[in-house]
Motif scaffolding. Structure first.
Motif: not given
Length: 369
Positions: A118-126, A128-130, A359-364
Motif C-alpha cells: 500500500e506504500f512501497i512499490l513492488g510489494y503485496r498490497n491489501e 494480495d497483489e504485487l 544500477p547497483a544490484p537490486s532485488r525485491q
C-alpha cells in the motif's frame, strides 16, 4: 495536479515557472526537503533564487498555543501526526516500541496493520497483489524495475486562518472545536477519559459500536472523514478491510510565511506517501473529505479542509442549542503536486548521469507475513 477532481480549480497559487522547451522536452519538478536545527546554518547550498521555498518549523514554535508536551502541533494548536498505519513485516516490529503498542491497543492493534504494497512499490498490497512497479526504457538491462522500493508523494500547501479559528473558538468554546476536528487538542480520542495517553492508545478506537450516531465524535468530523475505520461497511470486518485500501503514511510540517505587507501566514505543508495516488490520496480527498453526502450527512463537507462556499454548517448531534453550528473558512489549499519517491537503486541510476548507467544490484524482498 488534477485540480477539478480535488476541487482546487481557481485556488492553486503555486508558481511552477514552466517554460516552452524548443525541443519539446517536459519540465521536471523536483521536491527537496531539508531539516536542520532552528537558527543553525544550513548545510545545503542556497537554492536558485527563482525556486519556490516553503520554510517549515519543528514543533511549531511560532504558535502561541504551544503546550509543554514536546509534541508536534499544527497552527490551530491540535496535536498532529497521530493514527499512522503500521507496515506489516518491518524489522522494527520486533522492538520494544511495538510490544508497547500492542499492549496499548489490545485487540484493536490489527486495525492499524497494513500490507507494505500500500506504500512501497513492488510489494503485496491489501488485495494480495504485487503493487504495479513500472520500468523505464533506459533500463532494459536490469531485471529489477526502476520504481521498485519507491513510492509516490501527494504534496499540499495548506494556509490556515488562525485568527478566524480563534474567533470561532472564542464564540463557541474549545469543546466545539474539538468536535469539529474529531480529537481533543492533546490528540486523544474525544471519548478518552483521564490524562494524556500514549500514541498507540490514541489510535485504539472504533466508531460503529461505541459511537455509531456521532454523539461523541460527529460523523462529519475531520478525523472521522479522513479515516472512517469501521463505520462505512456492512459490518466491522468488511469496514476495517475497506479502510485499509485507503490509508496514507503522512507528515504535516507547520510553516509561517511573512507577506509583503508584513503580516504572517501560518499553515501546514502536507506530504502523504502512498503506492496508488488515485485509490488512496485522491479517494480520501474526493469521496470522504470533500463529499457533501458522506455517511448520513447531506450538503456538508470537511469542516476543516472542505472547500464548499461559506457560510457552511457542521452537524453535532446532542447540542442543547440545536444540532448545527455555522463555520467560517479556516483553510485554503495554496498548491500541491504529485511526485515519485525513488528507491536506492533508482537514485543511483539517476545519479549516474547517463541513460546507460548500470544500477547497483537490486532485488525485491517479500515482507514477512
Amino acid at each position: 495536479m488534477r485540480k477539478e477532481l480535488l476541487r482546487d480549480a481557481g485556488r492553486d497559487q503555486w508558481r511552477w515557472s514552466d517554460v516552452e522547451d524548443p525541443d519539446g522536452r517536459q519540465t521536471v519538478h523536483i521536491l527537496v526537503a531539508q531539516w536542520w536545527v532552528l537558527d543553525e546554518k544550513s548545510r545545503m547550498e542556497d537554492p536558485d533564487p527563482d525556486a519556490f521555498i516553503v520554510r517549515t518549523v519543528e514543533n511549531n514554535p511560532c504558535s502561541f498555543k504551544k503546550e509543554e508536551d514536546g509534541k508536534l502541533r499544527e497552527p490551530f494548536g491540535f496535536r498532529d501526526g497521530l493514527a499512522q498505519p503500521v507496515i506489516r513485516g518491518l524489522r522494527e516490529e520486533g522492538g520494544a516500541a511495538l510490544k508497547q503498542a500492542k499492549r496499548d491497543a489490545g485487540d484493536l492493534y490489527e486495525d492499524r496493520v497494513v500490507e507494505p504494497g500500500e506504500f512501497i512499490l513492488g510489494y503485496r498490497n491489501e488485495y494480495d497483489e504485487l503493487t504495479y512497479c513500472p520500468n523505464v526504457k533506459e533500463w532494459p538491462q536490469s531485471s529489477a524495475r526502476f520504481t521498485l522500493n519507491g513510492s509516490y508523494l501527494a504534496v499540499r500547501q495548506i494556509a490556515q486562518d488562525v485568527d478566524a479559528f480563534e474567533r470561532f473558538k472564542a464564540a463557541n468554546g474549545r469543546a466545539i472545536c474539538e468536535k469539529m476536528m474529531g480529537r481533543r487538542m492533546d490528540g486523544m480520542p474525544l471519548g478518552w477519559q483521564g490524562p494524556l495517553g500514549s500514541d498507540s492508545a490514541a489510535d485504539a478506537f472504533r466508531y460503529r459500536v461505541q459511537d455509531a450516531n456521532g454523539f461523541v465524535c460527529p460523523q462529519g468530523a475531520h478525523v472521522r472523514r479522513s479515516n472512517p475505520r469501521d463505520s462505512l461497511g456492512i459490518d466491522v470486518p468488511s469496514s476495517i478491510k475497506s479502510s485499509k485500501l485507503h490509508r496514507l503514511l503522512r507528515r504535516g510540517r507547520p510553516y509561517r510565511e511573512t507577506t509583503e505587507s508584513g503580516t504572517s501566514c501560518d499553515g501546514l505543508f502536507f506530504i502523504a506517501c502512498n503506492a496508488d495516488i488515485e485509490r488512496q490520496f485522491e479517494f480520501i480527498h474526493q469521496r470522504w473529505v470533500q463529499n457533501p453526502r458522506f455517511g448520513t450527512l447531506e450538503g456538508q463537507d470537511d469542516p476543516v479542509v472542505g472547500s464548499s462556499p461559506v457560510p457552511k454548517t457542521f452537524t453535532i448531534p446532542g447540542l442543547p442549542s440545536g444540532s448545527e453550528v455555522t463555520l467560517a473558512s479556516f483553510t485554503q489549499a495554496l498548491g500541491g503536486g504529485y511526485y515519485f519517491l525513488p528507491g536506492i537503486a533508482a537514485l543511483q541510476f539517476i545519479a549516474g548521469g547517463r541513460a546507460g548507467a548500470k544500477p547497483a544490484p537490486s532485488r525485491q524482498v517479500e515482507a514477512a507475513s
